[in-house]
Design an enzyme around this catalytic site. Structure first.
Site: not given
Length: 366
Positions: A136, A76
């Protein structure tokens, strides 16, 4: 996998894979398409067993090696701000080739290096567990690596771990811990025309803010690496209306602490620092990780990279591996000071050097 998954080229090297990965938008919470693409890229590799946990993809070798290395990277990014698709440019100062765009630094260049090696290395010196995970960049409880660890901890057994966070292609050992606290001062409401009848909570917070402004953070040496701590106000709120003396003022504080301190010690320090506050609530806490460089595998990796290691001053998921008793370091292309910046950019040569150094270590007889 869904039919909408974009294609990643299995014959592409790490540089072209960086471009392809970055152009798949994957802001936290929207990682399905990139996870599908990564899974599709790997499922036909005969030397890999591929496992899916939500939008986390795990690929493992089962070669019967004596030792296993876990190598992880997150899929991400922070939100896009008119910085995709990526662009190939020349750095105006050095003239070197760069790729500019969201995710190039944090951390799709690192993921590209890992994916290229996962496909290339069918006979590595160690058994390998590759992990590409979601969420994350947001709250810790959503972290895909943490979720997969809880769901299937046996998947992550290993003797050493590497996280592909940006390190300019060098090794950054361990990480600082991080704590956020809500520090509250209370007062008494009153009409501002009769302010003497109230107690202004914002005014009462002033000495706390002054103490924070005057605080000098320590630099703590842990196993030969210097970790710089930090204690800062990051948000403040208070006030009721333009004619009301406020009865509450909240200061959110972030404490970055060296990995020599335990989480409990960090909490005790913050509570003592704000002992005159009316309330101190710990709202987020993640321990640090010691450098992990005394491990034999870490020392061999340092030699392969060919540069002295540094401390990772931010928090990273190496902490999760350290909590399992697995020594872990950070290693990836990209300047960490450009992470989350709108002008994220990564040197092409740095991607290539990281790919070469990590591949050399993974194939060398340890």
């Amino acid at each position: 996998m869904t039919s909408e998954a974009p294609s990643l080229d299995p014959s592409a090297g790490p540089v072209e894979l960086t471009r392809q990965l970055c152009d798949i938008a994957s802001v936290s919470g929207d990682e399905r398409r990139i996870a599908d693409a990564v899974e599709r890229l790997l499922v036909h590799a005969p030397h890999l067993e591929v496992i899916r946990d939500g939008d986390t993809v795990v690929a493992r070798t089962r070669l019967g090696r004596e030792r296993r290395v876990v190598i992880a990277g997150h899929l991400d990014t922070v939100p896009i701000n008119d910085n995709l698709p990526v662009r190939d440019e020349r750095d105006p100062e050095s003239g070197e080739a760069i790729i500019r765009g969201r995710g190039t630094v944090d951390m799709k260049a690192g993921v590209a290096v890992q994916l290229a090696l996962a496909l290339e290395l069918d006979e590595p010196a160690f058994d390998l567990t590759w992990v590409w995970y979601d969420h994350e960049e947001v709250a810790s409880e959503l972290n895909g690596l943490g979720r997969a660890l809880r769901n299937n901890p046996s998947l992550f057994a290993g003797d050493f771990a590497i996280l592909g966070e940006p390190t300019n292609g060098g090794i950054e050992g361990g990480c600082n811990g991080t704590l956020r606290a809500r520090v509250t001062m209370l007062g008494k409401r009153a009409h501002s025309a009769r302010s003497w009848m109230g107690i202004d909570a914002i005014h009462r917070a002033a000495p706390l803010l002054q103490r924070l402004a005057e605080y000098t953070a320590e630099t703590v040496t842990v196993d030969g690496l210097d970790y710089r701590e930090g204690l800062n106000a990051v948000r403040i709120s208070g006030g009721v209306a333009g004619n009301v003396i406020p009865d509450r003022c909240d200061i959110e504080v972030n404490y970055r602490f060296a990995p020599s301190r335990s989480a409990d010690e960090a909490v005790a320090f913050v509570r003592d620092f704000f002992s005159d506050a009316d309330e101190v609530e710990i709202v987020d806490l993640a321990p640090g990780a010691r450098p992990g460089l005394d491990a034999e595998l870490a020392q061999a990796l340092v030699r392969a990279v060919g540069a002295p290691p540094r401390a990772k001053v931010g928090w990273t998921d190496v902490s999760r591996f350290s909590a399992l008793g697995i020594p872990a370091v950070n290693l990836g292309p990209g300047d960490p000071s450009l992470a989350h910046a709108d002008d994220e950019r990564v040197p092409v040569a740095q991607i290539e050097r990281t790919h070469l150094a990590l591949g050399r270590w993974l194939t060398a007889a340890a």
